[in-house]
Design an enzyme around this catalytic site. Structure first.
Site, mmCIF file in Angstrom:
data_model
loop_
_atom_site.group_PDB
_atom_site.id
_atom_site.type_symbol
_atom_site.label_atom_id
_atom_site.label_comp_id
_atom_site.label_asym_id
_atom_site.label_seq_id
_atom_site.Cartn_x
_atom_site.Cartn_y
_atom_site.Cartn_z
ATOM 1 N N GLY A 13 5.857 6.962 -6.282
ATOM 2 C CA GLY A 13 5.943 5.716 -5.519
ATOM 3 C C GLY A 13 5.761 4.512 -6.416
ATOM 4 N N SER A 144 -6.490 6.167 2.038
ATOM 5 C CA SER A 144 -6.521 4.877 2.741
ATOM 6 C C SER A 144 -7.794 4.828 3.575
ATOM 7 C CB SER A 144 -5.318 4.780 3.677
ATOM 8 O OG SER A 144 -5.521 3.755 4.626
ATOM 9 N N TYR A 157 -0.631 8.962 10.178
ATOM 10 C CA TYR A 157 -0.980 8.439 8.847
ATOM 11 C C TYR A 157 -2.440 8.753 8.506
ATOM 12 C CZ TYR A 157 -1.496 4.848 5.171
ATOM 13 O OH TYR A 157 -1.741 4.172 3.983
ATOM 14 N N ALA A 159 -4.313 11.092 9.726
ATOM 15 C CA ALA A 159 -4.464 12.544 9.514
ATOM 16 C C ALA A 159 -4.040 12.907 8.092
ATOM 17 C CB ALA A 159 -3.623 13.311 10.531
ATOM 18 N N LYS A 161 -3.976 10.979 5.444
ATOM 19 C CA LYS A 161 -4.844 10.375 4.424
ATOM 20 C C LYS A 161 -6.241 11.005 4.419
ATOM 21 C CE LYS A 161 -1.937 7.490 2.613
ATOM 22 N NZ LYS A 161 -1.492 7.693 1.221
HETATM 23 P P1 NAP Z 1 5.068 0.406 -0.322
HETATM 24 O O1 NAP Z 1 5.109 -0.959 -0.874
HETATM 25 O O2 NAP Z 1 5.764 0.702 0.960
HETATM 26 O O3 NAP Z 1 5.594 1.416 -1.453
HETATM 27 C C1 NAP Z 1 5.670 2.793 -1.176
HETATM 28 C C2 NAP Z 1 6.136 3.518 -2.417
HETATM 29 O O4 NAP Z 1 6.263 4.911 -2.072
HETATM 30 C C3 NAP Z 1 7.485 3.037 -2.885
HETATM 31 O O5 NAP Z 1 7.494 2.997 -4.295
HETATM 32 C C4 NAP Z 1 8.436 4.110 -2.380
HETATM 33 O O6 NAP Z 1 9.531 4.241 -3.286
HETATM 34 C C5 NAP Z 1 7.561 5.344 -2.453
HETATM 35 N N1 NAP Z 1 8.033 6.403 -1.566
HETATM 36 C C6 NAP Z 1 8.059 6.428 -0.217
HETATM 37 N N2 NAP Z 1 8.654 7.564 0.216
HETATM 38 C C7 NAP Z 1 8.986 8.270 -0.900
HETATM 39 C C8 NAP Z 1 9.640 9.505 -1.118
HETATM 40 N N3 NAP Z 1 10.066 10.270 -0.103
HETATM 41 N N4 NAP Z 1 9.831 9.922 -2.391
HETATM 42 C C9 NAP Z 1 9.416 9.151 -3.428
HETATM 43 N N5 NAP Z 1 8.802 7.971 -3.295
HETATM 44 C C10 NAP Z 1 8.597 7.539 -2.029
HETATM 45 O O7 NAP Z 1 3.567 0.916 -0.109
HETATM 46 P P2 NAP Z 1 2.195 0.526 -0.843
HETATM 47 O O8 NAP Z 1 1.485 -0.403 0.042
HETATM 48 O O9 NAP Z 1 2.436 0.198 -2.260
HETATM 49 O O10 NAP Z 1 1.436 1.934 -0.725
HETATM 50 C C11 NAP Z 1 1.209 2.801 -1.820
HETATM 51 C C12 NAP Z 1 0.185 3.847 -1.397
HETATM 52 O O11 NAP Z 1 -1.020 3.187 -1.026
HETATM 53 C C13 NAP Z 1 0.601 4.667 -0.188
HETATM 54 O O12 NAP Z 1 0.164 5.991 -0.325
HETATM 55 C C14 NAP Z 1 -0.126 3.995 0.949
HETATM 56 O O13 NAP Z 1 -0.350 4.862 2.022
HETATM 57 C C15 NAP Z 1 -1.415 3.589 0.256
HETATM 58 N N6 NAP Z 1 -2.131 2.514 0.914
HETATM 59 C C16 NAP Z 1 -1.580 1.267 1.055
HETATM 60 C C17 NAP Z 1 -2.310 0.271 1.688
HETATM 61 C C18 NAP Z 1 -1.789 -1.129 1.871
HETATM 62 O O14 NAP Z 1 -2.438 -1.914 2.544
HETATM 63 N N7 NAP Z 1 -0.664 -1.500 1.298
HETATM 64 C C19 NAP Z 1 -3.582 0.557 2.177
HETATM 65 C C20 NAP Z 1 -4.113 1.825 2.026
HETATM 66 C C21 NAP Z 1 -3.386 2.789 1.385
HETATM 67 P P3 NAP Z 1 11.086 4.454 -2.890
HETATM 68 O O15 NAP Z 1 11.299 3.855 -1.539
HETATM 69 O O16 NAP Z 1 11.819 3.774 -4.005
HETATM 70 O O17 NAP Z 1 11.266 5.944 -2.921
#
Ligand code: NAP
Length: 249
Positions: A13, A144, A157, A159, A161
């Site tokens: 990601g 998360s 989600y 579940a 995490k």
């Molecule tokens: P984001 O901006 O939506 O980015 C998600 C990333 O995951 C993208 O690089 C996307 O790349 C990749 N991805 C999604 N499905 C994929 C797949 N099938 N194969 C390969 N790559 C995939 O999300 P983010 O906020 O940076 O979140 C990153 C992590 O942090 C996640 O695990 C999320 O649950 C966690 N998190 C985020 C927050 C928040 O507030 N933002 C809070 C708690 C936890 P492509 O689309 O290019 O494949």
């Protein structure tokens, strides 16, 4: 030269948001980062950003859909073939498909579980085999606060995490004697495309509940991950490092 020069990491990601910040932060420390995602255009931008920051040649853009076990196995094999080592694994790729439990479709639940949990199992299994042989390694899984506290509209989600936490603690216990640590970083609300979907009003009301009164930056999560990958975290395993401005305490 950074503190982790010549180490090799896989970051999933990595095309945007938190994963991009993690890839750039590790590259800055000298790590060769296999930056994985589906969007190759965005991965090329990560490579350019790293070059501009003075870490040319450190980002290796790699197309990977983490919902495919065969693609995961092929990428791990390719990395081992090219670099003969994987020192750091960051399982960061994740999605949300929010909805109230009573209306949640099976595929809404399955898609989130496959992307956020099964992929972590597949990648960790493949990479741990190599780390065990090398008797060293750092595994960092992104959970998360939803997985710790629960969140209405996110039963799927949360579940996935929460499961990442149990998975990581079990992995930590299995692999500790082989010199491998496994830890979790659990972000709160972070400014990325994932939270852009929330809308301004909801964001505003969330901020009133956060003691620091703001969302985090991706770089603030990345620095926690880089710490856990580094020498300073050598005796830390099975832990959940919450990066949330004080929301969950
Ligand atoms: P984001 O901006 O939506 O980015 C998600 C990333 O995951 C993208 O690089 C996307 O790349 C990749 N991805 C999604 N499905 C994929 C797949 N099938 N194969 C390969 N790559 C995939 O999300 P983010 O906020 O940076 O979140 C990153 C992590 O942090 C996640 O695990 C999320 O649950 C966690 N998190 C985020 C927050 C928040 O507030 N933002 C809070 C708690 C936890 P492509 O689309 O290019 O494949």
């Amino acid at each position: 030269m950074g503190a982790l020069t010549n180490q090799v990491a896989i970051v999933t990601g990595a095309s945007r948001g938190i994963g991009k910040a993690i890839a750039l932060s590790l590259a800055q420390e000298g790590v060769k980062v296999v930056a994985c995602a589906r969007d190759e255009g965005k991965l090329a931008e990560v490579m350019s950003a790293s070059e501009e920051a003075g870490a040319a040649g450190k980002i290796i853009p790699t197309r990977l859909d983490v919902t495919s076990r065969s693609e995961i196995d092929a990428v791990v094999e390719q990395v081992v073939g090219a670099h003969e080592r994987i020192d750091i694994l960051v399982n960061n790729a994740g999605i949300t498909r929010d909805g109230l439990l009573m209306n949640m479709e099976d595929d809404q639940f399955e898609d989130v579980l496959t992307t956020n949990l099964r992929s972590v199992f597949w990648l960790t299994r493949a990479v741990s085999r190599l780390m065990v042989r090398a008797r060293r390694g750092r595994i960092i899984n992104i959970s998360s606060i939803s997985g710790l506290m629960g969140n209405a509209g996110q039963s799927n989600y949360a579940a996935s995490k929460a499961a990442v936490v149990g998975f990581s603690k079990s992995t930590a216990k299995e692999l500790a004697k082989r010199g491998i640590t496994c830890n979790v970083v659990a972000p709160g609300f972070v400014e990325t495309e994932m939270t852009d979907k929330m809308g301004e009003e909801v964001k505003k009301s969330c901020k009133t509940m956060i003691p620091m009164r703001r969302f985090g930056e991706s770089a603030e999560v990345a620095s926690a991950v880089t710490f856990l990958a580094g020498a300073g975290a050598s005796y830390i395993t099975g832990q959940v490092l919450v990066v949330d401005g004080g929301l969950c305490m």
